[in-house]
Write a protein that holds these residues in place. Structure first.
Motif, PDB file in Angstrom:
ATOM      1  N   LEU A 308       0.841  -1.181   0.000  1.00  0.00           N
ATOM      2  CA  LEU A 308       0.000   0.000   0.000  1.00  0.00           C
ATOM      3  C   LEU A 308       0.883   1.241   0.000  1.00  0.00           C
ATOM      4  O   LEU A 308       1.990   1.244   0.568  1.00  0.00           O
ATOM      5  N   TYR A 309       0.383   2.287  -0.619  1.00  0.00           N
ATOM      6  CA  TYR A 309       1.073   3.572  -0.583  1.00  0.00           C
ATOM      7  C   TYR A 309       0.552   4.357   0.621  1.00  0.00           C
ATOM      8  O   TYR A 309      -0.658   4.480   0.827  1.00  0.00           O
ATOM      9  N   LEU A 310       1.464   4.912   1.385  1.00  0.00           N
ATOM     10  CA  LEU A 310       1.126   5.706   2.562  1.00  0.00           C
ATOM     11  C   LEU A 310       1.555   7.150   2.336  1.00  0.00           C
ATOM     12  O   LEU A 310       2.720   7.419   1.997  1.00  0.00           O
ATOM     13  N   LYS A 311       0.615   8.064   2.535  1.00  0.00           N
ATOM     14  CA  LYS A 311       0.928   9.481   2.376  1.00  0.00           C
ATOM     15  C   LYS A 311       1.652   9.979   3.620  1.00  0.00           C
ATOM     16  O   LYS A 311       1.201   9.780   4.748  1.00  0.00           O
ATOM     17  N   GLU A 312       2.780  10.626   3.406  1.00  0.00           N
ATOM     18  CA  GLU A 312       3.564  11.136   4.515  1.00  0.00           C
ATOM     19  C   GLU A 312       2.867  12.350   5.129  1.00  0.00           C
ATOM     20  O   GLU A 312       2.324  13.192   4.412  1.00  0.00           O
ATOM     21  N   PRO A 313       2.844  12.461   6.452  1.00  0.00           N
ATOM     22  CA  PRO A 313       2.127  13.564   7.116  1.00  0.00           C
ATOM     23  C   PRO A 313       2.702  14.924   6.728  1.00  0.00           C
ATOM     24  O   PRO A 313       3.920  15.132   6.733  1.00  0.00           O
ATOM     25  N   GLY A 314       1.798  15.846   6.362  1.00  0.00           N
ATOM     26  CA  GLY A 314       2.204  17.206   6.029  1.00  0.00           C
ATOM     27  C   GLY A 314       2.851  17.352   4.668  1.00  0.00           C
ATOM     28  O   GLY A 314       3.271  18.473   4.324  1.00  0.00           O
ATOM     29  N   ARG A 315       2.921  16.299   3.894  1.00  0.00           N
ATOM     30  CA  ARG A 315       3.559  16.375   2.586  1.00  0.00           C
ATOM     31  C   ARG A 315       2.662  15.694   1.557  1.00  0.00           C
ATOM     32  O   ARG A 315       1.743  14.946   1.905  1.00  0.00           O
ATOM     33  N   LYS A 316       2.900  15.930   0.301  1.00  0.00           N
ATOM     34  CA  LYS A 316       2.150  15.300  -0.773  1.00  0.00           C
ATOM     35  C   LYS A 316       2.888  14.122  -1.384  1.00  0.00           C
ATOM     36  O   LYS A 316       2.494  13.609  -2.434  1.00  0.00           O
ATOM     37  N   SER A 317       3.903  13.675  -0.740  1.00  0.00           N
ATOM     38  CA  SER A 317       4.664  12.513  -1.222  1.00  0.00           C
ATOM     39  C   SER A 317       4.103  11.242  -0.593  1.00  0.00           C
ATOM     40  O   SER A 317       3.561  11.258   0.526  1.00  0.00           O
ATOM     41  N   TRP A 318       4.226  10.145  -1.315  1.00  0.00           N
ATOM     42  CA  TRP A 318       3.706   8.844  -0.897  1.00  0.00           C
ATOM     43  C   TRP A 318       4.853   7.847  -0.825  1.00  0.00           C
ATOM     44  O   TRP A 318       5.808   7.919  -1.604  1.00  0.00           O
ATOM     45  N   LYS A 319       4.736   6.933   0.122  1.00  0.00           N
ATOM     46  CA  LYS A 319       5.770   5.924   0.319  1.00  0.00           C
ATOM     47  C   LYS A 319       5.145   4.541   0.229  1.00  0.00           C
ATOM     48  O   LYS A 319       4.132   4.271   0.883  1.00  0.00           O
ATOM     49  N   LYS A 320       5.739   3.680  -0.564  1.00  0.00           N
ATOM     50  CA  LYS A 320       5.211   2.325  -0.746  1.00  0.00           C
ATOM     51  C   LYS A 320       5.751   1.414   0.352  1.00  0.00           C
ATOM     52  O   LYS A 320       6.968   1.269   0.512  1.00  0.00           O
ATOM     53  N   LEU A 321       4.823   0.788   1.096  1.00  0.00           N
ATOM     54  CA  LEU A 321       5.187  -0.048   2.237  1.00  0.00           C
ATOM     55  C   LEU A 321       4.432  -1.374   2.154  1.00  0.00           C
ATOM     56  O   LEU A 321       3.332  -1.445   1.591  1.00  0.00           O
ATOM     57  N   TYR A 322       5.039  -2.396   2.730  1.00  0.00           N
ATOM     58  CA  TYR A 322       4.386  -3.698   2.827  1.00  0.00           C
ATOM     59  C   TYR A 322       3.646  -3.749   4.165  1.00  0.00           C
ATOM     60  O   TYR A 322       4.249  -3.601   5.233  1.00  0.00           O
ATOM     61  N   LYS A 379     -13.039   9.965  16.754  1.00  0.00           N
ATOM     62  CA  LYS A 379     -13.174  11.247  17.449  1.00  0.00           C
ATOM     63  C   LYS A 379     -12.724  12.437  16.611  1.00  0.00           C
ATOM     64  O   LYS A 379     -12.967  13.574  16.983  1.00  0.00           O
ATOM     65  N   VAL A 380     -12.056  12.188  15.493  1.00  0.00           N
ATOM     66  CA  VAL A 380     -11.559  13.271  14.653  1.00  0.00           C
ATOM     67  C   VAL A 380     -12.682  13.745  13.746  1.00  0.00           C
ATOM     68  O   VAL A 380     -13.353  12.939  13.084  1.00  0.00           O
ATOM     69  N   THR A 381     -12.910  15.070  13.717  1.00  0.00           N
ATOM     70  CA  THR A 381     -13.974  15.633  12.879  1.00  0.00           C
ATOM     71  C   THR A 381     -13.432  16.351  11.647  1.00  0.00           C
ATOM     72  O   THR A 381     -13.925  16.148  10.536  1.00  0.00           O
ATOM     73  N   SER A 382     -12.437  17.200  11.824  1.00  0.00           N
ATOM     74  CA  SER A 382     -11.962  17.997  10.684  1.00  0.00           C
ATOM     75  C   SER A 382     -10.445  18.145  10.640  1.00  0.00           C
ATOM     76  O   SER A 382      -9.948  18.937   9.836  1.00  0.00           O
ATOM     77  N   ASP A 383      -9.727  17.409  11.449  1.00  0.00           N
ATOM     78  CA  ASP A 383      -8.267  17.538  11.491  1.00  0.00           C
ATOM     79  C   ASP A 383      -7.655  16.544  10.510  1.00  0.00           C
ATOM     80  O   ASP A 383      -7.718  15.328  10.705  1.00  0.00           O
ATOM     81  N   CYS A 384      -7.081  17.060   9.447  1.00  0.00           N
ATOM     82  CA  CYS A 384      -6.485  16.189   8.427  1.00  0.00           C
ATOM     83  C   CYS A 384      -5.191  15.542   8.894  1.00  0.00           C
ATOM     84  O   CYS A 384      -4.761  14.546   8.301  1.00  0.00           O
ATOM     85  N   LYS A 385      -4.573  16.071   9.952  1.00  0.00           N
ATOM     86  CA  LYS A 385      -3.297  15.507  10.400  1.00  0.00           C
ATOM     87  C   LYS A 385      -3.467  14.125  11.004  1.00  0.00           C
ATOM     88  O   LYS A 385      -2.519  13.331  11.011  1.00  0.00           O
ATOM     89  N   GLU A 386      -4.654  13.827  11.536  1.00  0.00           N
ATOM     90  CA  GLU A 386      -4.889  12.526  12.152  1.00  0.00           C
ATOM     91  C   GLU A 386      -5.324  11.457  11.159  1.00  0.00           C
ATOM     92  O   GLU A 386      -5.482  10.293  11.539  1.00  0.00           O
ATOM     93  N   LEU A 387      -5.541  11.827   9.905  1.00  0.00           N
ATOM     94  CA  LEU A 387      -5.991  10.877   8.900  1.00  0.00           C
ATOM     95  C   LEU A 387      -4.820  10.092   8.337  1.00  0.00           C
ATOM     96  O   LEU A 387      -3.726  10.636   8.125  1.00  0.00           O
ATOM     97  N   LYS A 388      -5.061   8.814   8.084  1.00  0.00           N
ATOM     98  CA  LYS A 388      -4.054   7.948   7.464  1.00  0.00           C
ATOM     99  C   LYS A 388      -4.474   7.705   6.025  1.00  0.00           C
ATOM    100  O   LYS A 388      -5.349   6.896   5.731  1.00  0.00           O
ATOM    101  N   MET A 389      -3.843   8.427   5.088  1.00  0.00           N
ATOM    102  CA  MET A 389      -4.161   8.322   3.678  1.00  0.00           C
ATOM    103  C   MET A 389      -3.405   7.152   3.070  1.00  0.00           C
ATOM    104  O   MET A 389      -2.172   7.067   3.179  1.00  0.00           O
ATOM    105  N   LEU A 390      -4.153   6.254   2.411  1.00  0.00           N
ATOM    106  CA  LEU A 390      -3.562   5.082   1.782  1.00  0.00           C
ATOM    107  C   LEU A 390      -4.023   4.994   0.340  1.00  0.00           C
ATOM    108  O   LEU A 390      -5.042   5.583  -0.045  1.00  0.00           O
ATOM    109  N   CYS A 391      -3.284   4.243  -0.443  1.00  0.00           N
ATOM    110  CA  CYS A 391      -3.603   4.095  -1.864  1.00  0.00           C
ATOM    111  C   CYS A 391      -3.224   2.685  -2.299  1.00  0.00           C
ATOM    112  O   CYS A 391      -2.105   2.216  -2.028  1.00  0.00           O
TER     113      CYS A 391
END
Length: 605
Positions: A308-322, A379-391
């Motif tokens: 899966l690709y994981l989006k790095e916090p605070g950046r638009k770069s993605w890292k591929k991890l197993y 519990k998170v409503t609008s804070d994008c920093k707590e979201l774990k973006m995956l691809c």
């Protein structure tokens, strides 16, 4: 002696003077309150042995002068006088004038302590009236009354217990909450629901209010436009609790999701062998039923693995991890595909998180693919920093990750929700006759060629009569077309517009919008819709989902004998209207990759 404040007529009375002379020679402890007899008993030979009971009068006097003298002192003096008086007089209650109580108090101050009371005096004490305060009387009555009541069994115990009684217990009014639900066309409906109402119950309420077909595929969608996220609520989730964790711009959508429990029917389509750990260890020999049992059984340890690709916090770069998905959470390996505990790092737990689909596309997050998903804490409503973006790399792997997340989090609860509609169907009484409508069972073939009509009993004759009637109707419609312009209610004109009343027809929508609707409603095999063609104004397009891929088939018009037909296979199979075409391919696959099963529908609330 002189008594201050005593009435003169009382002091001048002859009986009072005689009593004072008799008692003057006694001991101080035997002094009694002097009394006199009425004139009716003065001539009695036993006048010196009789006496009058002063208790009632003394009690009245005590109550009237309670604010001046102590009640305890008056009561003790009354008991003392009563015992001393009993040895010399008989008990004849008569109405007399009361004596002054202060005289007894003055005598008591100079007397020694009272001697022990004899048994006869003890019995007399209980027979003499006493001045008892009202509070003490109520307390003694309260303690003695239950013991004095007979032990009678209660015939209605449920009515006497306030906790379990529906009549005597206090009525608790359940608090209702306001929930607004939106449809795909932007219309909203406000419903008032209790706090314990589940998502399934709300969907059934909306189905009832909207008069649409309840096929157990309707669901509530938690939609966050600010974050670009949405997910389908599970049937057992409480809507009020979910609404409490949503932000002000979030809302509920009402739509269908055919893939909600599709993995129970076709598990192999949702769990590729290369992504399931035990399938690799057993060389893919595990049957589908055992595959689901491992997920539903809480004692087993299923595991989904893959890149899966994981989006790095605070950046638009993605890292591929197993990564590895287990019951304890989602982990990623810091060293290749290693499963060793020292190389695994926890990314998110499952208990306090939910998995969402990202609907904003690739550009806002610069995602490497279109198959994005997100893990959001509850519990998170609008804070994008707590979201774990995956691809994910493709749609199948994304569906596998999201389905496994739901199964590992809720387990057997999902299977119970899946079985509820089937249990309702099994409780229905079985049909002894063929499953047909009442109107169809009541129809018979009739022949009106003669003077009187007759019922056609022979099925072959009935079929030939139906074919002949159909050909006669077609010739009649063609003749009417030649003679004049068709009216709006004519069958030939209806065949070109009647499909617009069907739930699977969506008019002039773009290809991208058709893709979006198919994806939103589950991407299961046989999910379809019809729309107007953008390239050919007279043609239509069938959009069909098969193996999580969306395909488009053009429906072209063709003319024969002055009548317009519709065909998917260049005129090989022709239909008078689109309704006949859809009904045919729901029963026959034909040139399509699968049968038409689930219409992609929208409802106006």
């Amino acid at each position: 002696m002189a008594l201050a404040g005593c009435p003169d007529y009382f002091l001048r009375h002859s009986n009072y003077q005689e009593s004072m002379d008799r008692t003057s020679s006694r001991r101080p402890e035997e002094l009694i309150v002097p009394s006199f007899q009425s004139s009716t008993n003065q001539n009695s030979p036993h006048q010196h042995d009789d006496d009058v009971d002063l208790e009632q009068l003394v009690n009245d006097m005590n109550s009237s002068m309670e604010s001046v003298y102590s009640t305890q002192a008056d009561t003790a003096l009354l008991l003392n006088n009563g015992h001393a008086h009993h040895h010399h007089h008989h008990h004849h209650p008569q109405h007399v004038h009361p004596s002054y109580p202060g005289h007894g108090q003055a005598q008591r101050r100079h007397t020694p302590p009272l001697p022990p009371i004899s048994p006869s005096r003890e019995r007399l004490r209980h027979s003499q009236p006493m001045h008892i305060q009202a509070i003490r009387c109520l307390k003694e009555e309260h303690h003695k009354r239950p013991a004095s009541l007979p032990a009678i069994p209660n015939p209605f115990p449920e009515l006497c217990s306030p906790t379990g009684s529906p009549i005597l217990s206090p009525i608790q009014i359940a608090e209702n909450y306001i929930v607004k639900v939106w449809s795909e066309d932007g219309a909203g409906k406000v419903v008032e629901i209790p706090a314990d109402m589940t998502a399934r119950d709300v969907c059934q309420l909306l189905v009832y209010k909207s008069h649409c077909l309840d096929d157990n595929a309707w669901t509530l969608v938690e939609h966050h436009p600010g974050l670009g996220l949405e997910r389908c609520l599970e049937d057992h989730e409480l809507v009020v609790q979910v609404q409490a964790s949503m932000s002000s711009d979030s809302k509920f959508l009402f739509r269908k999701n055919y893939a909600k429990y599709e993995f129970f029917r076709n598990p192999l389509n949702f769990f590729p062998e290369q992504m399931v750990a035990w399938c690799q260890e057993s060389d893919g020999s595990i049957p589908p039923s055992q595959l689901l049992q491992n997920f539903l059984n809480s004692s087993s340890c299923p595991e989904i693995q893959g890149y899966l690709y994981l989006k790095e916090p605070g950046r638009k770069s993605w890292k591929k991890l197993y990564m590895f998905l287990r019951r304890s959470g989602l982990y990623f390996s810091t060293k290749g595909t290693s499963k060793e505990p020292r190389h695994l790092q926890l990314l998110s737990d499952l208990e306090d998180s939910n998995i969402f689909t990202i609907i904003t596309g690739r550009k806002p997050h610069n995602a490497p693919t279109d198959y994005q998903l997100c893990i959001k804490p509850s519990k998170v409503t609008s804070d994008c920093k707590e979201l774990k973006m995956l691809c994910a790399e493709d749609e199948q792997s994304r569906t596998c990750w999201m389905t496994a997340f739901r199964l590992l989090k809720y387990g057997i609860i999902l299977y119970q929700s899946y079985n509820i509609p089937h249990q309702r169907k099994s409780n229905l009484p079985p049909f002894t006759a063929p499953v047909r409508s009442v109107s169809e069972n009541s129809l018979v073939a009739m022949d009106f060629s003669g003077r009187t009509g007759r019922v056609i009993d022979n099925p072959v004759e009935a079929q030939s009569a139906a074919v002949e009637e159909g050909q006669t109707w077609r010739k009649r419609s063609q003749r009417m077309n030649v003679l004049g312009s068709p009216s709006p209610l004519h069958p030939s004109s209806l065949s070109t517009v009647i499909h617009r009343t069907q739930v699977w027809f969506h008019g002039r929508i773009m290809r991208e919008e058709a893709h979006k609707m198919i994806i939103q409603q589950g991407q299961v095999d046989g999910l379809f819709l019809l729309r107007d063609s953008q390239s050919n104004p007279k043609a239509f397009v069938l959009t069909l989902c098969h193996h999580q891929k969306i395909k488009h088939f053009q429906i072209l018009p063709c003319e024969e004998d002055g009548q317009v037909f519709f065909s998917l296979d260049d005129g090989t199979t022709k239909f008078t209207d689109l309704i006949h075409l859809v009904e045919f391919y729901q029963l026959n696959r034909g040139v399509l990759p699968c049968k038409l099963k689930h219409p992609c529908t929208t409802v106006a609330l």
